[in-house]
Design a protein around this motif. Sequence first.
Motif: not given
Length: 429
Positions: A124-126, A131-135, A402-413
């Motif tokens: 859901l977070a991904v 969506l935000n990047q595409l927008r 973690l994805l949007a603010w901490r910039r963790w990688s997708l695999l890490a999250v």
Amino acid sequence: MSRSGPTFGEALGAWSRIALLSFGGPAAQIAVMHRILVEEKGWVDERRFLNALNFCMLLPGPEAMQLATYLGWMTHGRRGGLVAGSLFVLPGFLSILGLSYIYVLLGETPAVAGMLFGLKAAVLAVVLVALNQLRRRVLGDGFRVAIAAAAFVALFFLQQPFPLVILVAAALGLWQARHRRELPPVAPPAAGVGGTLATAAVGGLAWFLPLGAIALWLGPGHVLSQVGLFFSQVAVVSFGGAYAVLAYVAQHAVEAQGWLSPAEMVDGLGLAETTPGPLIQVLQFVAFLAAWRDAAPFEPLLAGLLASVVATWATFVPCFVWIFTGAPWIERLLHQPRLAGAMAGVGAAVVGAVLNLSLWFALHVLFGELDAVQAGPMRLLLPEPATIDVTALAFAAVALALLAWRRWSLLAVLGLAVGAGVVLGLSGA
């Protein structure tokens, strides 16, 4: 491309390496190809790489897989394109197939159930981040914002078919492009019409003959025939990548056909996020479950395998057809302003489709019960507030942070979500 170019063996090694590193969605996969083929090997120059990428963005289907096919075609013709595209898909196919068997055989065990719970919340977070990047990338003016909003209303509230929404958006983009200054005419491409038609004919036969044979053998109503027909339709309208087309797939596979539940659809996306290859490989999981539950005259294990092969064939063979047919005409295609306008309209509609998908996922991940209410032409999905899953909400919120603010990688999250989910499942919480 370098003057001598790579040998076929060298190219095979490079494409095998790219296939094994193709985690993280199309952006990461394209970056891997650029690093290896442009920066490290020097087989393709920057201009040709960007031209190839722009062309693939115009096509339906997974743009990263099609870029791999195109770049393979550039270095070794059709043989190179077939090898590059096939290798790009193969690790994901094998991974999803194995995970599908684990899902149906062990999905009720606490550890696997916990893993899937963590994946669903993280996905859901991904999707929200996507969506935000595409927008930000697509909605450059008010006209496109209006198309995106209209597409969302048509899909979420009015239950309109995704192909119709895409066609209307393309027509609106084409209409807007009429008022823009035309680019200077481009010289006709060197490709011949006869060769193009022959390539399209051979590719079309390769695409449809096996699917037609299945329909003749088992009948048009059999689940394998239906899977082949539906995913062939998906291959033609899948502009905007997997997130956009999943709204169309969910509308048909979940609501119309009943092949799987909304929760299982989210599970499938979570599994696809953790495997190499195109994210649209999630369609293989959908087909697997459809055949598993309607296996006759086969055993469920065999039916799932056959459906996986049929769905993969119907989804990815068209990608080779688009590339081998259209690549020789690339310069002409990329300099047509009206085509660019139509694709801009499609891109805006894709934002609305991803918003529809995001809301659909959120409702099914976070709430245990949903009420479908018909209000005139609109169909509303209303959640029962008392059934909200607070744990899923917390998982999704942490993953989003973690994805949007901490910039963790997708695999890490995803790894953290899976680990936390397994611990939660084993604890019996």
